[in-house]
Motif scaffolding. Sequence first.
Motif, PDB file in Angstrom:
ATOM      1  N   PRO A  39      -5.870 -16.180 -12.147  1.00 21.18           N
ATOM      2  CA  PRO A  39      -6.545 -15.885 -10.882  1.00 21.18           C
ATOM      3  C   PRO A  39      -5.684 -15.049  -9.941  1.00 21.18           C
ATOM      4  CG  PRO A  39      -5.866 -18.179 -10.965  1.00 21.18           C
ATOM      5  CD  PRO A  39      -5.663 -17.623 -12.338  1.00 21.18           C
ATOM      6  N   GLN A  40      -4.398 -14.893 -10.262  1.00 23.51           N
ATOM      7  CA  GLN A  40      -3.521 -14.012  -9.488  1.00 23.51           C
ATOM      8  C   GLN A  40      -3.537 -12.592 -10.039  1.00 23.51           C
ATOM      9  OE1 GLN A  40      -1.810 -14.934  -6.597  1.00 23.51           O
ATOM     10  NE2 GLN A  40      -3.148 -16.699  -6.840  1.00 23.51           N
ATOM     11  N   ASN A  41      -4.544 -12.281 -10.845  1.00 18.44           N
ATOM     12  CA  ASN A  41      -4.633 -10.971 -11.501  1.00 18.44           C
ATOM     13  C   ASN A  41      -4.522  -9.808 -10.521  1.00 18.44           C
ATOM     14  OD1 ASN A  41      -7.179 -11.380 -10.332  1.00 18.44           O
ATOM     15  ND2 ASN A  41      -8.179 -11.742 -12.303  1.00 18.44           N
TER      16      ASN A  41
ATOM     17  N   GLY B 183      -2.049  -5.420  -8.520  1.00 16.89           N
ATOM     18  CA  GLY B 183      -2.141  -4.510  -7.382  1.00 16.89           C
ATOM     19  C   GLY B 183      -0.993  -3.534  -7.286  1.00 16.89           C
ATOM     20  N   ALA B 184       0.103  -3.800  -7.995  1.00 15.24           N
ATOM     21  CA  ALA B 184       1.258  -2.901  -7.948  1.00 15.24           C
ATOM     22  C   ALA B 184       0.886  -1.503  -8.442  1.00 15.24           C
ATOM     23  CB  ALA B 184       2.401  -3.474  -8.784  1.00 15.24           C
ATOM     24  N   ALA B 185       0.029  -1.436  -9.475  1.00 15.14           N
ATOM     25  CA  ALA B 185      -0.362  -0.123  -9.998  1.00 15.14           C
ATOM     26  C   ALA B 185      -1.178   0.657  -8.974  1.00 15.14           C
ATOM     27  CB  ALA B 185      -1.168  -0.302 -11.291  1.00 15.14           C
ATOM     28  N   GLY B 186      -2.076  -0.020  -8.292  1.00 19.59           N
ATOM     29  CA  GLY B 186      -2.888   0.658  -7.283  1.00 19.59           C
ATOM     30  C   GLY B 186      -2.128   1.026  -6.029  1.00 19.59           C
ATOM     31  N   ALA B 187      -0.958   0.403  -5.829  1.00 24.07           N
ATOM     32  CA  ALA B 187      -0.149   0.695  -4.641  1.00 24.07           C
ATOM     33  C   ALA B 187       0.807   1.859  -4.852  1.00 24.07           C
ATOM     34  CB  ALA B 187       0.642  -0.550  -4.244  1.00 24.07           C
ATOM     35  N   ALA B 188       0.835   2.412  -6.062  1.00 21.81           N
ATOM     36  CA  ALA B 188       1.827   3.438  -6.401  1.00 21.81           C
ATOM     37  C   ALA B 188       1.591   4.823  -5.791  1.00 21.81           C
ATOM     38  CB  ALA B 188       1.913   3.574  -7.926  1.00 21.81           C
ATOM     39  N   PRO B 189       0.360   5.265  -5.498  1.00 17.74           N
ATOM     40  CA  PRO B 189       0.148   6.659  -5.088  1.00 17.74           C
ATOM     41  C   PRO B 189       1.033   7.195  -3.968  1.00 17.74           C
ATOM     42  CG  PRO B 189      -1.954   5.697  -5.629  1.00 17.74           C
ATOM     43  CD  PRO B 189      -0.939   4.588  -5.716  1.00 17.74           C
TER      44      PRO B 189
ATOM     45  N   VAL C 250       0.094  -5.497  -0.370  1.00 16.26           N
ATOM     46  CA  VAL C 250      -0.344  -6.689   0.363  1.00 16.26           C
ATOM     47  C   VAL C 250      -1.813  -6.570   0.758  1.00 16.26           C
ATOM     48  CG1 VAL C 250       0.070  -8.121   2.409  1.00 16.26           C
ATOM     49  CG2 VAL C 250       1.998  -7.127   1.178  1.00 16.26           C
ATOM     50  N   TRP C 251      -2.285  -5.356   0.971  1.00 21.78           N
ATOM     51  CA  TRP C 251      -3.692  -5.122   1.332  1.00 21.78           C
ATOM     52  C   TRP C 251      -4.643  -5.422   0.185  1.00 21.78           C
ATOM     53  CZ3 TRP C 251      -6.597  -1.281  -1.174  1.00 21.78           C
ATOM     54  CH2 TRP C 251      -7.864  -0.993  -0.643  1.00 21.78           C
ATOM     55  N   THR C 252      -4.233  -5.209  -1.040  1.00 23.56           N
ATOM     56  CA  THR C 252      -5.133  -5.286  -2.193  1.00 23.56           C
ATOM     57  C   THR C 252      -5.783  -6.657  -2.382  1.00 23.56           C
ATOM     58  OG1 THR C 252      -3.925  -3.522  -3.330  1.00 23.56           O
ATOM     59  CG2 THR C 252      -5.325  -4.925  -4.683  1.00 23.56           C
ATOM     60  N   PRO C 253      -5.048  -7.779  -2.341  1.00 23.89           N
ATOM     61  CA  PRO C 253      -5.712  -9.074  -2.561  1.00 23.89           C
ATOM     62  C   PRO C 253      -6.830  -9.393  -1.563  1.00 23.89           C
ATOM     63  CG  PRO C 253      -3.356  -9.285  -2.905  1.00 23.89           C
ATOM     64  CD  PRO C 253      -3.573  -7.928  -2.314  1.00 23.89           C
TER      65      PRO C 253
ATOM     66  N   HIS D  72      -8.553  -7.400   0.221  1.00 20.44           N
ATOM     67  CA  HIS D  72      -9.586  -6.391   0.002  1.00 20.44           C
ATOM     68  C   HIS D  72     -10.484  -6.794  -1.158  1.00 20.44           C
ATOM     69  CE1 HIS D  72     -11.422  -2.597  -1.205  1.00 20.44           C
ATOM     70  NE2 HIS D  72     -10.785  -2.664  -2.359  1.00 20.44           N
ATOM     71  N   PHE D  73      -9.900  -7.125  -2.295  1.00 15.42           N
ATOM     72  CA  PHE D  73     -10.695  -7.378  -3.491  1.00 15.42           C
ATOM     73  C   PHE D  73     -11.278  -8.785  -3.513  1.00 15.42           C
ATOM     74  CE2 PHE D  73     -11.848  -7.648  -7.929  1.00 15.42           C
ATOM     75  CZ  PHE D  73     -12.282  -6.365  -8.195  1.00 15.42           C
ATOM     76  N   TRP D  74     -10.579  -9.765  -2.933  1.00 19.37           N
ATOM     77  CA  TRP D  74     -11.105 -11.130  -2.914  1.00 19.37           C
ATOM     78  C   TRP D  74     -12.391 -11.232  -2.095  1.00 19.37           C
ATOM     79  CZ3 TRP D  74      -5.644 -13.572  -2.073  1.00 19.37           C
ATOM     80  CH2 TRP D  74      -5.053 -13.785  -3.324  1.00 19.37           C
ATOM     81  N   ALA D  75     -12.545 -10.397  -1.073  1.00 16.40           N
ATOM     82  CA  ALA D  75     -13.805 -10.402  -0.319  1.00 16.40           C
ATOM     83  C   ALA D  75     -14.971 -10.004  -1.231  1.00 16.40           C
ATOM     84  CB  ALA D  75     -13.708  -9.442   0.866  1.00 16.40           C
ATOM     85  N   LEU D  76     -14.754  -8.977  -2.059  1.00 21.28           N
ATOM     86  CA  LEU D  76     -15.776  -8.583  -3.036  1.00 21.28           C
ATOM     87  C   LEU D  76     -15.992  -9.694  -4.059  1.00 21.28           C
ATOM     88  CD1 LEU D  76     -17.656  -6.446  -4.320  1.00 21.28           C
ATOM     89  CD2 LEU D  76     -15.655  -5.610  -5.582  1.00 21.28           C
TER      90      LEU D  76
END
Length: 300
Positions: A140-142, A147-153, A178-181, A183-187
């Motif tokens: 569940p911590q996926n 999120g590290a990959a999406g934070a790379a840009p 830190v924004w990613t969890p 953000h995605f948990w709301a969806l």
Amino acid sequence: MTVPHVLRHWRDYLELCKPGVVALMVFTAVVGMLLVDPQYIHWQPMLLACIGIALSAGSAAAINHLVDRQVDAQMARTRARPLPTGNIRTVEAVAFAIILGVAGLAVLFFWVNPLTALLTFLSLIGYAFIYTLYLKRATPQNIVIGGAAGAAPPVLGWTAMEGAINEYSLLLFLIIFVWTPPHFWALAIHRREEYAKVDIPMLPVTHGDRFTRLQILLYTVLLFLVTLLPYLTGMSGLIYLAGAMLFGALYIYYAIQLKVSDDPALPMQAFRFSITYLMGIFAALLLDRYLPLAYNALVG
């Protein structure tokens, strides 16, 4: 995969790339580029870096479609995607992903710099394989780990200009990480039943709705604190600080509402605002950097 087939189904191939996600990634990469010392900013490598990063991100998205094609067919949100509908065959999607990935990495390696190509390759592997193939179904911590990959840009963008990893670029990485969890948990709250149906252990499925809403609030408060670091470290000034505090206060408001209210519309409202929030934070960084320069140029 032939040229006539691609032309007939260009919308489906574009969907494979997840254009909204790619656009957000390129935007954050461009912010990383523009925050570099102006002596390192050159428009030709900047444009080529954007192309290489976009192609690589599109390749990762296409691989994500491939891996999740059977799951996508069972979820209302994704069953109209090109692979579940049969508009694009699996072999065609594989070829498309390979072509995009090879082209993107080649552009970065030969016309930008090898370090940016290497980091982009690692982020592609991280998202397309480590997250999509393993983490997404393992814990569940996926989304926290993946999120590290999406934070790379932003790091990729900064490295594309300077040819080295800068500590300030890592602050931008940390903000997105830190924004990613939240953000995605709301969806994930909004789509909880669909994730449960296909046995994907998203946090609302494994730990429940209430716990997830609390985690969103805690992560949003942590995010607010993290977004103060660019100002506290001297990376940015008061313009950014004002923007970070304004957008942060609004995001915390959404997180509190999500915690105390059972309004079924709130999770998607929070999800959509989180995208506006991230764009606003990064836009504030650019305004903080370039408004004083523009002012000095006008009065000087």
